[in-house]
Design an enzyme around this catalytic site. Structure first.
Site, PDB file in Angstrom:
ATOM      1  N   SER A 145       0.855  -1.195   0.000  1.00 40.88           N
ATOM      2  CA  SER A 145       0.000   0.000   0.000  1.00 40.88           C
ATOM      3  C   SER A 145       0.887   1.241   0.000  1.00 40.88           C
ATOM      4  O   SER A 145       1.992   1.212   0.564  1.00 40.88           O
ATOM      5  CB  SER A 145      -0.873   0.020   1.255  1.00 40.88           C
ATOM      6  OG  SER A 145      -1.482   1.293   1.423  1.00 40.88           O
ATOM      7  N   TYR A 158      -0.566  -1.145  10.681  1.00 45.47           N
ATOM      8  CA  TYR A 158      -0.885  -1.550   9.304  1.00 45.47           C
ATOM      9  C   TYR A 158       0.163  -0.993   8.346  1.00 45.47           C
ATOM     10  O   TYR A 158       0.690  -1.708   7.483  1.00 45.47           O
ATOM     11  CB  TYR A 158      -2.285  -1.045   8.948  1.00 45.47           C
ATOM     12  CG  TYR A 158      -2.649  -1.179   7.491  1.00 45.47           C
ATOM     13  CD1 TYR A 158      -3.018  -2.418   6.958  1.00 45.47           C
ATOM     14  CD2 TYR A 158      -2.636  -0.074   6.642  1.00 45.47           C
ATOM     15  CE1 TYR A 158      -3.356  -2.542   5.608  1.00 45.47           C
ATOM     16  CE2 TYR A 158      -2.969  -0.188   5.299  1.00 45.47           C
ATOM     17  CZ  TYR A 158      -3.333  -1.416   4.788  1.00 45.47           C
ATOM     18  OH  TYR A 158      -3.663  -1.533   3.460  1.00 45.47           O
ATOM     19  N   LYS A 162       2.901  -2.717   5.822  1.00 50.56           N
ATOM     20  CA  LYS A 162       2.932  -2.458   4.379  1.00 50.56           C
ATOM     21  C   LYS A 162       4.316  -1.972   3.940  1.00 50.56           C
ATOM     22  O   LYS A 162       4.760  -2.252   2.833  1.00 50.56           O
ATOM     23  CB  LYS A 162       1.840  -1.452   4.013  1.00 50.56           C
ATOM     24  CG  LYS A 162       0.427  -2.030   4.174  1.00 50.56           C
ATOM     25  CD  LYS A 162       0.230  -3.204   3.242  1.00 50.56           C
ATOM     26  CE  LYS A 162      -1.037  -3.969   3.441  1.00 50.56           C
ATOM     27  NZ  LYS A 162      -1.221  -5.074   2.490  1.00 50.56           N
TER      28      LYS A 162
HETATM   29  N1  LIG Z   1      -8.612  -0.645  -0.917  1.00 50.81           N
HETATM   30  C1  LIG Z   1      -7.572   0.152  -0.791  1.00 50.81           C
HETATM   31  O1  LIG Z   1      -7.691   1.398  -0.828  1.00 50.81           O
HETATM   32  C2  LIG Z   1      -6.194  -0.429  -0.637  1.00 50.81           C
HETATM   33  C3  LIG Z   1      -5.108   0.445  -0.757  1.00 50.81           C
HETATM   34  C4  LIG Z   1      -3.827  -0.056  -0.621  1.00 50.81           C
HETATM   35  C5  LIG Z   1      -3.625  -1.403  -0.389  1.00 50.81           C
HETATM   36  N2  LIG Z   1      -4.694  -2.243  -0.261  1.00 50.81           N
HETATM   37  C6  LIG Z   1      -4.408  -3.645  -0.005  1.00 50.81           C
HETATM   38  O2  LIG Z   1      -5.098  -4.447  -0.937  1.00 50.81           O
HETATM   39  C7  LIG Z   1      -5.329  -5.744  -0.364  1.00 50.81           C
HETATM   40  C8  LIG Z   1      -6.763  -6.141  -0.595  1.00 50.81           C
HETATM   41  O3  LIG Z   1      -7.614  -5.178  -0.022  1.00 50.81           O
HETATM   42  P1  LIG Z   1      -9.044  -4.791  -0.636  1.00 50.81           P
HETATM   43  O4  LIG Z   1      -9.147  -3.332  -0.546  1.00 50.81           O
HETATM   44  O5  LIG Z   1      -9.250  -5.473  -1.935  1.00 50.81           O
HETATM   45  O6  LIG Z   1      -9.998  -5.408   0.491  1.00 50.81           O
HETATM   46  P2  LIG Z   1     -11.470  -6.090   0.414  1.00 50.81           P
HETATM   47  O7  LIG Z   1     -12.219  -5.660  -0.794  1.00 50.81           O
HETATM   48  O8  LIG Z   1     -12.059  -5.859   1.756  1.00 50.81           O
HETATM   49  O9  LIG Z   1     -11.103  -7.640   0.237  1.00 50.81           O
HETATM   50  C9  LIG Z   1     -10.320  -8.286   1.209  1.00 50.81           C
HETATM   51  C10 LIG Z   1     -10.229  -9.762   0.860  1.00 50.81           C
HETATM   52  O10 LIG Z   1      -9.358 -10.406   1.783  1.00 50.81           O
HETATM   53  C11 LIG Z   1     -10.087 -11.434   2.488  1.00 50.81           C
HETATM   54  N3  LIG Z   1      -9.518 -11.509   3.823  1.00 50.81           N
HETATM   55  C12 LIG Z   1      -9.604 -10.620   4.836  1.00 50.81           C
HETATM   56  N4  LIG Z   1      -8.928 -11.060   5.914  1.00 50.81           N
HETATM   57  C13 LIG Z   1      -8.383 -12.262   5.561  1.00 50.81           C
HETATM   58  C14 LIG Z   1      -7.572 -13.204   6.227  1.00 50.81           C
HETATM   59  N5  LIG Z   1      -7.182 -13.038   7.503  1.00 50.81           N
HETATM   60  N6  LIG Z   1      -7.207 -14.317   5.556  1.00 50.81           N
HETATM   61  C15 LIG Z   1      -7.596 -14.515   4.283  1.00 50.81           C
HETATM   62  N7  LIG Z   1      -8.370 -13.662   3.599  1.00 50.81           N
HETATM   63  C16 LIG Z   1      -8.748 -12.541   4.233  1.00 50.81           C
HETATM   64  C17 LIG Z   1     -11.552 -11.017   2.377  1.00 50.81           C
HETATM   65  O11 LIG Z   1     -12.478 -12.096   2.449  1.00 50.81           O
HETATM   66  P3  LIG Z   1     -12.987 -12.782   3.845  1.00 50.81           P
HETATM   67  O12 LIG Z   1     -13.625 -11.697   4.635  1.00 50.81           O
HETATM   68  O13 LIG Z   1     -13.919 -13.865   3.407  1.00 50.81           O
HETATM   69  O14 LIG Z   1     -11.757 -13.339   4.488  1.00 50.81           O
HETATM   70  C18 LIG Z   1     -11.561 -10.468   0.952  1.00 50.81           C
HETATM   71  O15 LIG Z   1     -11.554 -11.515   0.002  1.00 50.81           O
HETATM   72  C19 LIG Z   1      -4.892  -5.638   1.088  1.00 50.81           C
HETATM   73  O16 LIG Z   1      -3.581  -6.161   1.208  1.00 50.81           O
HETATM   74  C20 LIG Z   1      -4.872  -4.138   1.356  1.00 50.81           C
HETATM   75  O17 LIG Z   1      -3.944  -3.801   2.365  1.00 50.81           O
HETATM   76  C21 LIG Z   1      -5.975  -1.778  -0.384  1.00 50.81           C
END
Ligand SMILES: NC(=O)c1ccc[n+]([C@@H]2O[C@H](COP(=O)([O-])OP(=O)(O)OC[C@H]3O[C@@H](n4cnc5c(N)ncnc54)[C@H](OP(=O)(O)O)[C@@H]3O)[C@@H](O)[C@H]2O)c1
Length: 259
Positions: A145, A158, A162
């Protein structure tokens, strides 16, 4: 043949039932890979599998909480049993269980953040390595991130996890390069997923965030998926240990204009 072709490859994408992970899984499947859809809840994973199969792709669902070592071991062994040896690993799942000053975080919340976001990637990389060595190479992709690039008040643990992704990427890349295993990282900016909802789901916060971005809009999960395909495929065959920031330009403008 396109260098993005993944025919005959097997990929695991953690946290792929929705959001960024789902987009990554869909892009890998469209390029011909068999993809394991994984998250803590099986139902949503099965829905993604059905949708990929409907498009003509190949996928299987294997639930796994990446913070639990036995479940991570099962994820890898079940992938081998169902689909064969693993060529591509995308360590995407992450958690953020605490919001507030770093010095007030509980030990439990700190350890949960580090175990789920960092230690699990080390477990996974070690577990898939023998397959990749036997196959003559592989690709590991970490999802970090932009929060790891700058101080992130109230999101300290967090953001530390990252930032650790960047160094973990370099370390694994250096250690595994001789086995032709490439390790790269993607650092997204604000993407409109459930995970980041609090940062974009009200008109004022959203407008402020949009105005701060050179490209004038927040990210979509499909802004990230294609970059994972690049790192997973031969298109990036001479790239390792790198982090690609995909953030609509948020990190290229002066901090005063991003407040
Ligand atoms: N969205 C942003 O703005 C953003 C920005 C920078 C980086 N990121 C990074 O992108 C990645 C994905 O985030 P996202 O925004 O796509 O989130 P999201 O839409 O909330 O999806 C998260 C996914 O991870 C699963 N998950 C959560 N906790 C878990 C665990 N302990 N073990 C296995 N699976 C787990 C969730 O399903 P379940 O609930 O069924 O487990 C879901 O499939 C993360 O690494 C996050 O730090 C996101």
């Amino acid at each position: 043949m396109t260098p993005f072709d993944l025919s005959g490859k097997t990929a695991i994408v953690t946290g792929s039932s929705k959001g960024i992970g789902r987009s990554i899984a869909e892009h890998l499947a469209r390029a011909g890979a068999q993809v394991v859809i994984s998250s803590r809840k099986e139902g949503p994973c099965q829905q993604v599998v059905a949708s990929i199969r409907q498009e003509g792709g190949q996928a299987a669902a294997i639930p796994c909480n990446v913070g639990r070592k036995d479940e991570v071991e099962n994820l890898v062994s079940e992938t081998r049993r169902l689909l064969g040896p693993i060529d591509i690993l995308v360590a995407n799942a992450a958690v953020n269980p605490y919001y507030g000053p770093l010095v007030e975080i509980s030990d439990a919340a700190f350890h949960k953040t580090m175990d789920t976001n960092i230690l699990s990637t080390i477990w996974l990389a070690g577990l898939v390595k023998p397959d990749m060595v036997a196959r003559g190479g592989g690709s590991i992709i970490l999802i970090s991130s932009v929060g790891g690039l700058r101080a992130s008040p109230n999101l300290g643990a967090y953001a530390i996890s990252k930032a650790a992704d960047f160094q973990l990427t370099r370390t694994l890349a250096a250690e595994m390069g001789a086995d032709k295993i490439r390790v790269n990282c993607i650092a997204p900016g604000l993407v409109k997923t459930d995970f980041a909802k609090v940062l974009w789901d009200n008109p004022v916060a959203r407008k402020m965030a949009e105005n701060s971005l050179p490209l004038g809009r927040l990210g979509e999960s499909d802004d990230i998926g294609p970059a994972a395909l690049y790192f997973a495929s031969d298109a990036s065959q001479w790239v390792t240990g790198q982090t690609l920031v995909i953030d609509g330009g948020s990190t290229i403008v002066a901090p005063s204009t991003t407040e």
